[in-house]
Design a protein around this motif. Sequence first.
Motif, PDB file in Angstrom:
ATOM      1  N   UNK A  81      20.951  31.863  32.947  1.00  0.00           N
ATOM      2  CA  UNK A  81      21.187  30.705  32.078  1.00  0.00           C
ATOM      3  C   UNK A  81      22.255  29.791  32.671  1.00  0.00           C
ATOM      4  N   UNK A  82      23.321  30.386  33.181  1.00  0.00           N
ATOM      5  CA  UNK A  82      24.401  29.597  33.782  1.00  0.00           C
ATOM      6  C   UNK A  82      23.893  28.833  35.001  1.00  0.00           C
ATOM      7  N   UNK A  83      23.103  29.501  35.824  1.00  0.00           N
ATOM      8  CA  UNK A  83      22.582  28.847  37.027  1.00  0.00           C
ATOM      9  C   UNK A  83      21.559  27.761  36.686  1.00  0.00           C
ATOM     10  N   UNK A  88      20.608  21.740  36.219  1.00  0.00           N
ATOM     11  CA  UNK A  88      20.338  20.529  35.441  1.00  0.00           C
ATOM     12  C   UNK A  88      21.507  19.548  35.516  1.00  0.00           C
ATOM     13  N   UNK A  89      22.712  20.074  35.415  1.00  0.00           N
ATOM     14  CA  UNK A  89      23.909  19.219  35.494  1.00  0.00           C
ATOM     15  C   UNK A  89      24.002  18.575  36.870  1.00  0.00           C
ATOM     16  N   UNK A  90      23.683  19.351  37.894  1.00  0.00           N
ATOM     17  CA  UNK A  90      23.711  18.825  39.260  1.00  0.00           C
ATOM     18  C   UNK A  90      22.655  17.735  39.449  1.00  0.00           C
ATOM     19  N   UNK A 132      35.285  29.072  27.151  1.00  0.00           N
ATOM     20  CA  UNK A 132      34.377  27.930  27.346  1.00  0.00           C
ATOM     21  C   UNK A 132      33.963  27.796  28.810  1.00  0.00           C
ATOM     22  N   UNK A 133      33.202  28.774  29.279  1.00  0.00           N
ATOM     23  CA  UNK A 133      32.768  28.741  30.679  1.00  0.00           C
ATOM     24  C   UNK A 133      31.830  27.582  30.971  1.00  0.00           C
ATOM     25  N   UNK A 134      31.168  27.047  29.935  1.00  0.00           N
ATOM     26  CA  UNK A 134      30.276  25.900  30.154  1.00  0.00           C
ATOM     27  C   UNK A 134      31.051  24.695  30.676  1.00  0.00           C
ATOM     28  N   UNK A 353      24.344  20.806  20.777  1.00  0.00           N
ATOM     29  CA  UNK A 353      24.610  21.995  21.588  1.00  0.00           C
ATOM     30  C   UNK A 353      23.839  21.980  22.909  1.00  0.00           C
ATOM     31  N   UNK A 354      22.705  21.285  22.960  1.00  0.00           N
ATOM     32  CA  UNK A 354      21.952  21.186  24.218  1.00  0.00           C
ATOM     33  C   UNK A 354      22.771  20.404  25.244  1.00  0.00           C
ATOM     34  N   UNK A 355      23.399  19.325  24.800  1.00  0.00           N
ATOM     35  CA  UNK A 355      24.261  18.573  25.703  1.00  0.00           C
ATOM     36  C   UNK A 355      25.515  19.338  26.070  1.00  0.00           C
ATOM     37  N   UNK A 356      25.973  20.196  25.162  1.00  0.00           N
ATOM     38  CA  UNK A 356      27.152  21.014  25.437  1.00  0.00           C
ATOM     39  C   UNK A 356      26.920  21.980  26.591  1.00  0.00           C
ATOM     40  N   UNK A 357      25.671  22.380  26.776  1.00  0.00           N
ATOM     41  CA  UNK A 357      25.402  23.451  27.730  1.00  0.00           C
ATOM     42  C   UNK A 357      24.509  23.091  28.912  1.00  0.00           C
ATOM     43  N   UNK A 358      23.357  22.501  28.673  1.00  0.00           N
ATOM     44  CA  UNK A 358      22.372  22.609  29.751  1.00  0.00           C
ATOM     45  C   UNK A 358      21.445  21.425  29.981  1.00  0.00           C
ATOM     46  N   UNK A 359      21.489  20.360  29.185  1.00  0.00           N
ATOM     47  CA  UNK A 359      20.531  19.269  29.409  1.00  0.00           C
ATOM     48  C   UNK A 359      20.819  18.536  30.708  1.00  0.00           C
TER      49      UNK A 359
END
Length: 429
Positions: A81-83, A88-90, A132-134, A353-359
Amino acid sequence: MKVFDNPARSEWSTLLQRPVAEAAKLEAVVSGILQQVRTGGDNTVKALTLQFDKAVVDNLLVSEAEFREAAQLLDAELKTAILTARANIETFHKKQLSEPEIVETMPGVQCWRKSVAIEKVGLYIPGGTAPLFSTILMLGVPAKLAGCKEIILCSPPDKNGKLHPAILFAAQAVGVTKLFKAGGVQAIGAMAYGTESIPRVSKIFGPGNQYVTCAKQLIQQEGIAIDMPAGPSEVAVYADESASPAFVAADLLSQAEHGVDSQVLLVTGSSLLVDAVIKEVNKQLVLLPRKELAAKALEHSKIIVVKDETEAIDLLNEYAAEHLILACNNALALAGRVVNAGSVFLGHYSPESVGDYASGTNHTLPTNGYARAYSGVSVDSFVKKITFQQLSEQGLRNIGRTVELMAEAEGLEAHANAVRVRLHSVKSE
């Protein structure tokens, strides 16, 4: 949550105030801690970590052995999940990179601008009630893309003097140079002034509570740059009759659970929706592991009923939320009227929460109304923009008289002469 029915516009500024500590008292406490860190270095950071985090830390720097241990402890699905989030952020942030473009403003006069990475940056990752590792992904990815040579990270340890394995894994995933077990004001001070272990950086990034925010603002006055005054998290939701009360309640609680100083705001034109949302909030709240924190945040949060959509958008623009959710059928159309917000979430299936983590968008955003003037973190946050220019002889001839006239009119004869001597030299050849 307190409900306010059609308040007058003259009352909005009072209604929309955030919960804050007494400024003078807060600044005095924070300033004192910063001074201790400046003079005491590592020993002071360790002593303050024991005082505030109840943790004994012998070595502030996270070791390679600790990284290996974290990789073994972390669940494989969470690693994936983190990767995935990092990718996506990259992908989103890569599009913010640009090559210099030479612009010829007139014949023989060329100008361009180049992005140059800030060499040493410090990332602050809150721990406290949640690791808050995100946020490491949100700060580390653009820092790496920008080309920062040193990426220093500080985060408060738990009572055993350790960091959550996900923080270590995420730090390695984004290429953090050094990771330190230090949090709060003492971490900000350490990165601002440097200690025996923690390097001094040129710019500090990351959210935190009011103490951390105050520390960042104080060290900014001493020449250390900061990303923004990012304080306690907040969300504002605009919901019409088409909104799901369960969705709205979930969004409000997702921010309320951050901490007691978080704030959530619901704006709507529907009194029926208000009652339904309150019922859903109470229903969902009791199921949350962090219900006590969320309940405290809800005590100073508000529901504001307005007469129509236009009034709702005007009020939300005045509030300037960190996160703004438009839970309505015409969300895309309304989005064009939003001028003050950190990040906007459109429609019924775009939870914050989607923007908080992974979009892919960044979740380090301006709070406390700073969205009126600040943007969220991006690749641009980690670079300096340096301009360049080059003139040919012909270019100087073309622009020289313009510069002479303007300099003479301002009474700056040496400025005019810097052009004049060159033009005379060209004529005499």
